[in-house]
Enzyme design. Sequence first.
Site, PDB file in Angstrom:
ATOM      1  N   GLY A 590       0.827  -1.200   0.000  1.00  0.00           N
ATOM      2  CA  GLY A 590       0.000   0.000   0.000  1.00  0.00           C
ATOM      3  C   GLY A 590       0.855   1.241   0.000  1.00  0.00           C
ATOM      4  CB  THR A 591       1.357   3.963  -1.927  1.00  0.00           C
ATOM      5  OG1 THR A 591       2.075   2.879  -2.481  1.00  0.00           O
ATOM      6  CG2 THR A 591       2.222   5.192  -1.963  1.00  0.00           C
ATOM      7  N   GLY A 592       0.543   5.469   0.942  1.00  0.00           N
ATOM      8  CA  GLY A 592      -0.309   6.511   1.505  1.00  0.00           C
ATOM      9  C   GLY A 592       0.419   7.826   1.495  1.00  0.00           C
ATOM     10  N   GLY A 593      -0.136   8.792   2.176  1.00  0.00           N
ATOM     11  CA  GLY A 593       0.448  10.112   2.185  1.00  0.00           C
ATOM     12  C   GLY A 593       1.828  10.145   2.803  1.00  0.00           C
ATOM     13  N   GLY A 595       3.953   7.422   3.188  1.00  0.00           N
ATOM     14  CA  GLY A 595       4.962   6.526   2.667  1.00  0.00           C
ATOM     15  C   GLY A 595       4.338   5.256   2.161  1.00  0.00           C
ATOM     16  CB  VAL A 597       2.529  -0.219   4.006  1.00  0.00           C
ATOM     17  CG1 VAL A 597       2.580  -1.201   5.151  1.00  0.00           C
ATOM     18  CG2 VAL A 597       2.022   1.123   4.474  1.00  0.00           C
ATOM     19  CG  ASP A 711      -4.185  10.788   7.123  1.00  0.00           C
ATOM     20  OD1 ASP A 711      -5.285  11.071   6.586  1.00  0.00           O
ATOM     21  OD2 ASP A 711      -3.286  10.167   6.543  1.00  0.00           O
TER      22      ASP A 711
END
Length: 874
Positions: A590-593, A595, A597, A711
């Site tokens: 996964g990618t989020g704001g 970084g 994972v 967040d």
Amino acid sequence: MASSSGLLLKVVMWIIFLSYTTTSSTSQSFSEAQALLKWKVSFDYGHFKLSSWNTSTTSSPCKWFGITCNQAGSVTEINLSESFLYGKLDNFNFSSFPNLVRLSLTKITLYGAIPTHIGALSKLTHLNLSWNGISDKLPLALANLTQIVELDISHNNMTGELDPLLFTNWTKLTSLQLQYNNFSGNIPSALGSLNKLNLLCLDSNQFSGSIPLEIGNLRNLVQLDLRYNHLTGPIPPTIGNCINLATLSLSVNQLSGSIPPEMWSLPYLVQLYLGDNNFSGELPQVICKVGSLVQFTAANNRFTGPILKSLRACTGLDTVQLQWNLFEGNITEAFGVHPNLSYIDLSYNRLYGELSPYWGKHPSLKSLQIQGNHINGTIPHELGQLIQLELLDLSSNQLVGEIPTELGNPSYLVHLDLSRNKLSGPIPKELGNCSKLKYLNLSNNYLTRSIPSELGMFNNLQLDLSYNELEGPIPNRMMTYGYYPPEAFSNNKGLCGGGEGFPSCFPSLGTKKGHDGTIFVGVSIYITMFLPSVIIGFLLLFRRKMTKIHIEEGTRKNGDILSIWNYDGTIAYEDIIKATENFDIKYCIGTGGYGSVYRAELPTGKIVALKKLHGLEGENPAYQKSFKNEIRVLSEIRHRNIVKLHGFCSHQRCMFLVYEYMERGSLFCILRNDIEAVELDWIKRTDIIKAVAHALSYMHHDCTPPIIHRDISSNNVLLDSELKSYVSDFGTARLLDPDSSNRTILVGTYGYIAPELAYSMIVTEKNDVYSFGVVTLETLMGRHPGELLSSLSSSVAKTIMLKDVLDPRLSPPLDQLVAQEVISIVMLALACLRSDPRSRPTMEYVSQELVASRQRFPQSFHAISLCQLRELEM
Ligand SMILES: *[C@@H]1O[C@H](CO)[C@@H](O)[C@H](O)[C@H]1NC(C)=O
Ligand SMILES: *[C@@H]1O[C@H](CO)[C@@H](O)[C@H](O)[C@H]1NC(C)=O
Ligand SMILES: *[C@@H]1O[C@H](CO)[C@@H](O)[C@H](O)[C@H]1NC(C)=O
Ligand SMILES: *[C@@H]1O[C@H](CO)[C@@H](O)[C@H](O)[C@H]1NC(C)=O
Ligand SMILES: *[C@@H]1O[C@H](CO)[C@@H](O)[C@H](O)[C@H]1NC(C)=O
Ligand SMILES: *[C@@H]1O[C@H](CO)[C@@H](O)[C@H](O)[C@H]1NC(C)=O
Ligand SMILES: *[C@@H]1O[C@H](CO)[C@@H](O)[C@H](O)[C@H]1NC(C)=O
Ligand SMILES: *[C@@H]1O[C@H](CO)[C@@H](O)[C@H](O)[C@H]1NC(C)=O
Ligand SMILES: *[C@@H]1O[C@H](CO)[C@@H](O)[C@H](O)[C@H]1NC(C)=O
Ligand SMILES: *[C@@H]1O[C@H](CO)[C@@H](O)[C@H](O)[C@H]1NC(C)=O
């Protein structure tokens, strides 16, 4: 004389008659009242709705809720529809109601079987038991309802076969609805004797066998619905006798053979649904000889032949679904004038030729799907005239040429897929005008030049530009707001910037990121114009060198590189590097704001999640120290609903956090998967919401100083193998921004950020409360509440019903307690979403209210509007 004595006799007889009927109707009325009261006490819930059913106020039931009487005071109608009751019919003494004509008991959560003594209702004309949980077979006693005109037992849990004897006495029946049950066996040919029938719905059952020929006897039939069964064999040609048919629904069965020519002459046919069967053969040259077909669906069959010609005369069409067949023909040939056409799907057939400009001449077209054919030639500019267009899919064809800039004109466009063609030239910057765009796939073409920065303006866009020949920088805004995975850009000629997996556009400046998109673009155009090959070569070298440094460091012993405080096993830096093959993309989950994972399986077999943070490359020792302090605080947090932080690794080029691994991933992903979403029933969803509330309450009120998440979104609510939920990423916002403890740059996820943050940069707990409100609605609705959030404060809210916003993939909560809990939660969520932060409740209050789960709303679940819930004071 004789005449006056005759008159006297008449008067006396009349008086005797009157007194006789009054006493008999009084006793009738008394026994009806007794029967109703006896039934009332048998209900499990909902007595408040029936408070008027009470002999101490009046002995006649005629004024009671839901009861209508004739002039003699005997009950003729009982209508308790949509009153939340919950009970059985067993204790309803039908014999006590000899004059009952209408019985409506819909949506009141009846369960158990239909008792055989229902046959006593000899005058009944209308019976509606739909939308309950009634089970078992249809009792043969129903055949005694010889006066019945409308019978509706749809949306229940009935089983067994239909006894042909049922149909012998229903000579007046005009409407028979048994849809959405679990009936099985054949459709009895005895149905053919119901010659007054104009509505017959047997859809969504387990019926098998073929459609009986006798269906042709139903000459008054206007609507026949047999969808979602297991019917086999052909459509009987006798269907041509049902000359009044307007709607014929046969989709999702295993019907086969070709369509009998008789069917195409039905004069009033408006809706024809044949999809998902095994039909084959060609359709006739003209299928609209008579009447005017408006909706025609035949997807997922094995039809052949030149379809567009056949449809040419059907000028009234608004919906056409013919995808996944073997239709063929030249798509260049215009298929007629269709002023109302709004939806057409011809995908996955064998159509060839070029798209003529003519396709731009359908003023009402909202959805055009021709993907998966053999269309060649260019995309006509005229498609830009389809100003209502919301969906355009031309993927998997052999289209050539450039993408017309006019495709930026349809301002409602949500979904644009041109992937898997041979398109060339640049991506038109005009696509940035389609402000509603949520899906853009241009992958697998030969598109060149750089990505227009206009594409960076979208929020929540699903984007795929991979497998093209694009070069230059990935627009900065795309990485800040869009959260695109690196795969969206992979396999291009020379894209740079954008973090993970891409070279920097400024190799000499190391890993620092530019902040000004315009300078960025300017410089990179210079680079791509003058020095492409040199730069690319350099970048490749640079990347290889970086990798080498990583591995060298990886072989060093952990020392101060890795700090793990709360992990029960041992964990070493090199284990992590080995487990993720130095953060190879294939381990990225996964990618989020903040970084990306990664999932890492350690040699002990234990699985951990690694969060590699963006933008933490700073070497400032003061920063490092404060980072470590923050981490230490966070790793000491112990709460059963917060993902455990085991530790971190901090080094110049490597900053990652080590977390407990959550098997089922994020709430966001589960809600978007139709199968997994159904697994999350109402009880699990309310549990998830409670867990998030407890976690937030703990962080806000039991930690000193309080920790604000900043967040909260469905991406940050993770689920373990038992679907228990945990909040992740607590305090990460502060890690990124450690020396501004309550003033901030805007962090958070679009769509969850409290409105006040747009004008005041002061972060308070109430921002989390707002985001919690959004996640809560999202959990119950199965999708982000989106525009509902803004409409809540407008007058439209009055018309929004709670039942209509709940996730349609689950049936509404049947259990009264669960229903009440859902109602309470929505009420709390609406309070959390108030625009004035001061009037939002605290998380402590929310968390306590959720545990108390008191019954607040004494009204039928189906009748509650969001507006009512919003206006209740907490
Ligand atoms: C009938 O109503 C009276 C007064 O309204 C109330 O005291 C009594 O409990 C009610 N009886 C039933 C059976 O509901
Ligand atoms: C039954 O009552 C409901 C409202 O209580 C009403 O909407 C419905 O039309 C009624 N049905 C009949 C058959 O009278
Ligand atoms: C049902 O009502 C009828 C007529 O009112 C009565 O004769 C019969 O005993 C009742 N049956 C039961 C089970 O109460
Ligand atoms: C159906 O009607 C017949 C004749 O009128 C009667 O004998 C039978 O008892 C009735 N059945 C039921 C279940 O009421
Ligand atoms: C039965 O009730 C349901 C729900 O109130 C309604 O939608 C349906 O039209 C009714 N059926 C008939 C035949 O009136
Ligand atoms: C049809 O109705 C008659 C009475 O009108 C009854 O005798 C007969 O049993 C009914 N048929 C069935 C199958 O119940
Ligand atoms: C439907 O009936 C079956 C038994 O026939 C029962 O196991 C199941 O729970 C029922 N479903 C509902 C939703 O009532
Ligand atoms: C419906 O019946 C079938 C067997 O005929 C059974 O396998 C299935 O579980 C039933 N569905 C429900 C919802 O009761
Ligand atoms: C399709 O039809 C157009 C117009 O009639 C014609 O010009 C074209 O050659 C046809 N294409 C093919 C492949 O038959
Ligand atoms: C499109 O395909 C047809 C064959 O189906 C071919 O005759 C025609 O030349 C092709 N046109 C283009 C522009 O490639």
